[in-house]
Scaffold this active site. Structure first.
Site, PDB file in Angstrom:
ATOM      1  N   LYS A   1       0.816  -1.219   0.000  1.00  0.00           N
ATOM      2  CA  LYS A   1       0.000   0.000   0.000  1.00  0.00           C
ATOM      3  C   LYS A   1       0.849   1.268   0.000  1.00  0.00           C
ATOM      4  O   LYS A   1       0.470   2.264  -0.613  1.00  0.00           O
ATOM      5  CB  LYS A   1      -0.959   0.011   1.179  1.00  0.00           C
ATOM      6  CG  LYS A   1      -0.298   0.096   2.547  1.00  0.00           C
ATOM      7  CD  LYS A   1      -1.325   0.049   3.658  1.00  0.00           C
ATOM      8  CE  LYS A   1      -0.696   0.058   5.024  1.00  0.00           C
ATOM      9  NZ  LYS A   1       0.066   1.258   5.344  1.00  0.00           N
ATOM     10  N   THR A   2       2.002   1.236   0.681  1.00  0.00           N
ATOM     11  CA  THR A   2       2.846   2.435   0.727  1.00  0.00           C
ATOM     12  C   THR A   2       3.343   2.793  -0.666  1.00  0.00           C
ATOM     13  O   THR A   2       3.415   3.968  -1.031  1.00  0.00           O
ATOM     14  CB  THR A   2       4.040   2.227   1.689  1.00  0.00           C
ATOM     15  OG1 THR A   2       3.535   1.807   2.960  1.00  0.00           O
ATOM     16  CG2 THR A   2       4.824   3.513   1.871  1.00  0.00           C
TER      17      THR A   2
ATOM     18  N   ASP B   1      -3.678   7.309   4.784  1.00  0.00           N
ATOM     19  CA  ASP B   1      -3.259   5.928   5.028  1.00  0.00           C
ATOM     20  C   ASP B   1      -3.905   5.422   6.323  1.00  0.00           C
ATOM     21  O   ASP B   1      -4.297   6.216   7.181  1.00  0.00           O
ATOM     22  CB  ASP B   1      -1.726   5.900   5.145  1.00  0.00           C
ATOM     23  CG  ASP B   1      -1.168   4.481   5.139  1.00  0.00           C
ATOM     24  OD1 ASP B   1      -1.900   3.556   4.750  1.00  0.00           O
ATOM     25  OD2 ASP B   1       0.010   4.309   5.517  1.00  0.00           O
ATOM     26  N   GLU B   2      -4.019   4.087   6.462  1.00  0.00           N
ATOM     27  CA  GLU B   2      -4.552   3.450   7.680  1.00  0.00           C
ATOM     28  C   GLU B   2      -5.913   4.038   8.059  1.00  0.00           C
ATOM     29  O   GLU B   2      -6.167   4.365   9.228  1.00  0.00           O
ATOM     30  CB  GLU B   2      -3.559   3.614   8.848  1.00  0.00           C
ATOM     31  CG  GLU B   2      -2.158   3.082   8.588  1.00  0.00           C
ATOM     32  CD  GLU B   2      -2.061   1.567   8.572  1.00  0.00           C
ATOM     33  OE1 GLU B   2      -3.117   0.899   8.603  1.00  0.00           O
ATOM     34  OE2 GLU B   2      -0.937   1.043   8.513  1.00  0.00           O
TER      35      GLU B   2
ATOM     36  N   GLN C   1      -7.582  -5.055   9.911  1.00  0.00           N
ATOM     37  CA  GLN C   1      -6.454  -4.674  10.768  1.00  0.00           C
ATOM     38  C   GLN C   1      -6.811  -3.506  11.698  1.00  0.00           C
ATOM     39  O   GLN C   1      -5.933  -2.802  12.175  1.00  0.00           O
ATOM     40  CB  GLN C   1      -5.235  -4.306   9.920  1.00  0.00           C
ATOM     41  CG  GLN C   1      -4.660  -5.488   9.159  1.00  0.00           C
ATOM     42  CD  GLN C   1      -3.328  -5.161   8.503  1.00  0.00           C
ATOM     43  OE1 GLN C   1      -2.299  -5.046   9.157  1.00  0.00           O
ATOM     44  NE2 GLN C   1      -3.349  -5.002   7.198  1.00  0.00           N
TER      45      GLN C   1
ATOM     46  N   ARG D   1       2.168 -10.956  10.356  1.00  0.00           N
ATOM     47  CA  ARG D   1       3.531 -10.401  10.516  1.00  0.00           C
ATOM     48  C   ARG D   1       4.571 -11.402  10.025  1.00  0.00           C
ATOM     49  O   ARG D   1       5.711 -11.025   9.736  1.00  0.00           O
ATOM     50  CB  ARG D   1       3.844 -10.096  11.987  1.00  0.00           C
ATOM     51  CG  ARG D   1       2.964  -9.091  12.699  1.00  0.00           C
ATOM     52  CD  ARG D   1       2.760  -7.829  11.935  1.00  0.00           C
ATOM     53  NE  ARG D   1       1.521  -7.897  11.172  1.00  0.00           N
ATOM     54  CZ  ARG D   1       1.206  -7.092  10.169  1.00  0.00           C
ATOM     55  NH1 ARG D   1       2.049  -6.156   9.781  1.00  0.00           N
ATOM     56  NH2 ARG D   1       0.050  -7.222   9.516  1.00  0.00           N
TER      57      ARG D   1
END
Length: 670
Positions: free
Chosen positions: A29-30, A215-216, A246, A603
């Site tokens: 996504k970044t 973002d997020e 998330q 993770r």
């Protein structure tokens, strides 16, 4: 663009209507956000200064800005805003402080500053203990995040603790304003209220803002949602990136439903899903997908990977919590030897910080280097912040925040009421609080008793400052300052145990020793002011050092692990009442605990090992535990159960032998 997959490229190029990029864990996504910023500047002709990109941490904002800088060369990227929500709010307040009724140079209260002020105010209402101050502070923070002003809070309050909090809230806000200060929550609340009440200011900012990226997004609260929607306005030039699976911060006000709210507020919303994961094996993703499917979804997605099926997921049951930590330590030793890896490739995730204590002892016993992620910074300790505030005031008498922190620490009978009147006087005469304390005219607003106390404090600080600047030994003057004000006795009175007070005083001594070394390492002509300025920067340097890539096993909570990844992951404490946590079970909030488990699973890049204890020591008692319900929700064909009554293999038996451990250590040292 050539490095992006089809879905990522589609998300970058789409600018016709508001866009939601539903980005699964490890889906890049970044890269999408940074490439889209470059695309908006280079291909769409939008000036960088008219683009705002917002995320939640300084580290993420820094990384985003650096990556944009590599894509957009030269002056084209100048003026771009990439910041956290709170930095964005701070910039808005700085530009519009007059409209909001503040003076320039307003102070920002962090959580500890706010806690101290609320504690002082509550002593007027009741004999407050630490727990009730914590509760009131949390309630006030929640109201601010939900944009509820004091009057409305008072009308809505039903429970006694809410009624108390509402009364304190009103005094707290008024006192902050008198101090020319805002708290952390105000950094979002104040800009939103500004935009609500001043349409001409909102229009000006909307005209300056041609595109917004967030973002997020699943972590936004009500105030953050409104701040962004007002900035965007009717233009709809908006891209948000988020993952409802998330969302793990409901306890601090995050609303995953904000993703669903987008569909209502922007009927033309386009949704693009990023489902290809570049981090984990297919087996790990299958486990994550199967688990999270038990939660209800507004948007469906399924993560997939081209990295192969990967190793089976092991679930290891140990006799008790001590054996669990021993097993994790020996597993890490064995895997490091077997795979020729680095310590930093391993991470141990847990639900609560208390779980790390026993684990630390076992890792130390086996000489395994480790780092606890998210530990308390030295500079964030209350006693260090107190002395740093004294030092800041020595070099800058206009530092109102430093003045407010120490003017009544230790107690000098200068309470909130006195400081409120002082703040009003300083605001009216455009003075710092320090300068206002020395004004003759202050006697018209304050009784001579309290004017004398303020003047006594500033005169004493002036004398310390003179000794620092003109004396041969400024460090001795600073040590004398700490002694004169009785700070050690203050710690003895306010710390639960003498040992705790002694430890805190040790931190103060370490700080002054550090200042002395900083002064000695400086230029020959370096002043104590220069040394203090360099010391103030040490906090930032310390945080950067913590972020460096040291070769140590990483220990961290599941909450702290979000956004990170490791080749080999251990999730410990897979038990009912721990994961899911007992509080969440009682509050019927299993869905967030399931999302937290999903975050932990995703993770892992190569292997995932889950551990649990048959018995656990709690509050001095040994209690029997039961396996977490989430283990049953995983695909059973992808799990290997160890220690659940089956006959252990030779390899498992070897792990528990002292001889095997000695052999491992010898081979590692060779």
């Amino acid at each position: 663009m050539h490095k992006l997959n089809d879905r990522q490229a589609e998300a970058v190029k789409y600018i016709d209507t508001p866009l939601l990029v539903l980005a699964g864990a490890g889906s890049g996504k970044t890269s999408v956000i940074t490439t889209k910023i470059a695309y908006l500047i280079q291909e769409c002709g939008i000036n960088a200064r008219n683009i705002i990109a917002v995320t939640f941490t300084n580290k993420a904002a820094r990384e985003m800005k650096e990556r944009v800088g590599k894509l957009v060369k030269g002056r084209a990227s100048h003026g771009l805003t990439v910041s956290t929500f709170h930095n964005l709010g701070l910039n808005l307040i700085r530009k519009e402080y007059k409209t909001l009724g503040y003076k320039p140079g307003f102070s920002i209260f962090d959580a500890q500053d706010a806690h101290a002020l609320i504690g002082e105010l509550m002593q007027r209402e009741m004999g407050s203990d630490e727990e009730s101050v914590d509760t009131v502070q949390h309630i006030i923070s929640s109201w601010k995040n939900d944009l509820i002003p004091p009057r409305q809070a008072l009308e809505n309050a039903r429970q006694p603790n809410e009624q108390l909090a509402a009364r304190v809230y009103e005094h707290y806000n008024r006192t902050l304003k008198a101090y020319n200060a805002v708290d952390f929550d105000d950094l979002i609340l104040q800009p939103v209220m500004l935009f609500r009440e001043h349409p001409e200011v909102l229009e000006r900012w909307q005209n300056k803002t041609h595109y917004v990226l967030v973002d997020e997004y699943q972590d936004t609260n009500g105030a953050q949602y409104e701040l962004i929607s007002r900035l965007v306005g009717d233009r709809g030039k908006l891209t948000v990136v988020g993952d409802d699976d998330q969302s793990i911060y409901a306890w601090r006000g995050a609303r995953p439903e904000n993703l669903a709210l987008l569909k209502k507020d922007y009927p033309s919303l386009r949704v693009i899903k990023l489902e290809q994961n570049y981090r984990s094996t297919s087996r790990i993703l299958k486990a994550a997908n199967t688990l999270i499917a038990n939660n209800p979804h507004v948007f469906e997605k399924t993560l997939w990977s081209e990295l192969g099926m990967g190793d089976i997921i092991r679930v290891i049951r140990c006799r008790n919590d001590e054996m669990e930590c021993e097993r994790i330590a020996t597993e890490i030793l064995t895997q490091k030897l077997k795979n020729d890896t680095h310590w930093k490739d391993y991470a141990v995730l847990y639900r609560g910080n208390f779980q790390s204590r026993l684990l630390e002892m076992k890792l130390q016993h086996h000489q395994i280097p480790y780092h606890i992620n998210g530990g308390t910074s030295f500079f964030s300790r209350a006693e260090v912040k107190d002395i740093m505030a004294y030092l800041r005031l020595l070099v800058n008498q206009d530092d109102d925040n430093a003045f407010l922190r120490v003017v009544n620490v230790p107690r000098r009978e200068i309470g909130p009421s006195t400081l409120e009147k002082l703040g009003n006087y300083a605001g009216t005469h455009n003075l710092s609080l320090y300068a206002a304390s020395q004004e003759m005219g202050l006697q018209e607003d304050l009784s001579s008793k309290y004017v004398e106390k303020l003047r006594s404090f500033t005169e004493w600080m002036d004398s310390v400052s003179r000794r620092c600047q003109t004396g041969d030994d400024p460090i001795a003057a600073i040590r004398e300052m700490i002694s004169d004000c009785g700070y050690e006795n203050w710690l003895m009175q306010t710390t639960a145990t003498p040992a705790g007070a002694e430890k805190r005083m040790g931190n103060v001594s370490f700080l002054i020793d550090s200042l002395q070394k900083t002064l000695e390492r400086g230029d020959e002509d370096g002043t104590v002011e220069d040394a203090i300025a360099r010391l103030i920067l040490r906090d930032m340097m310390e945080r950067q050092a913590e972020e460096e890539d040291n070769d140590k096993v990483q220990l961290l909570t599941l909450h702290a692990s979000k956004g990170l990844e490791y080749p080999y992951v251990f999730m410990m404490g897979m038990e009912e009442d721990l994961l899911p946590h007992r509080t969440s079970i009682e509050e019927d909030n299993i869905e967030e605990e399931r999302r937290l488990t999903y975050v932990g699973i995703t993770r892992a890049r190569k292997t995932l090992t889950m551990t649990l204890a048959g018995q656990r020591k709690q509050y001095g008692e040994i209690i029997d535990t039961s396996p977490s319900r989430f283990l049953e929700e995983l695909p059973q064909e992808d799990l290997e159960y160890i220690g659940f009554g089956q006959k252990a293999s030779q390899e498992q038996n070897a792990l528990t032998g002292n001889a095997a451990l000695a052999m491992l250590r010898n081979r590692l040292s060779e």
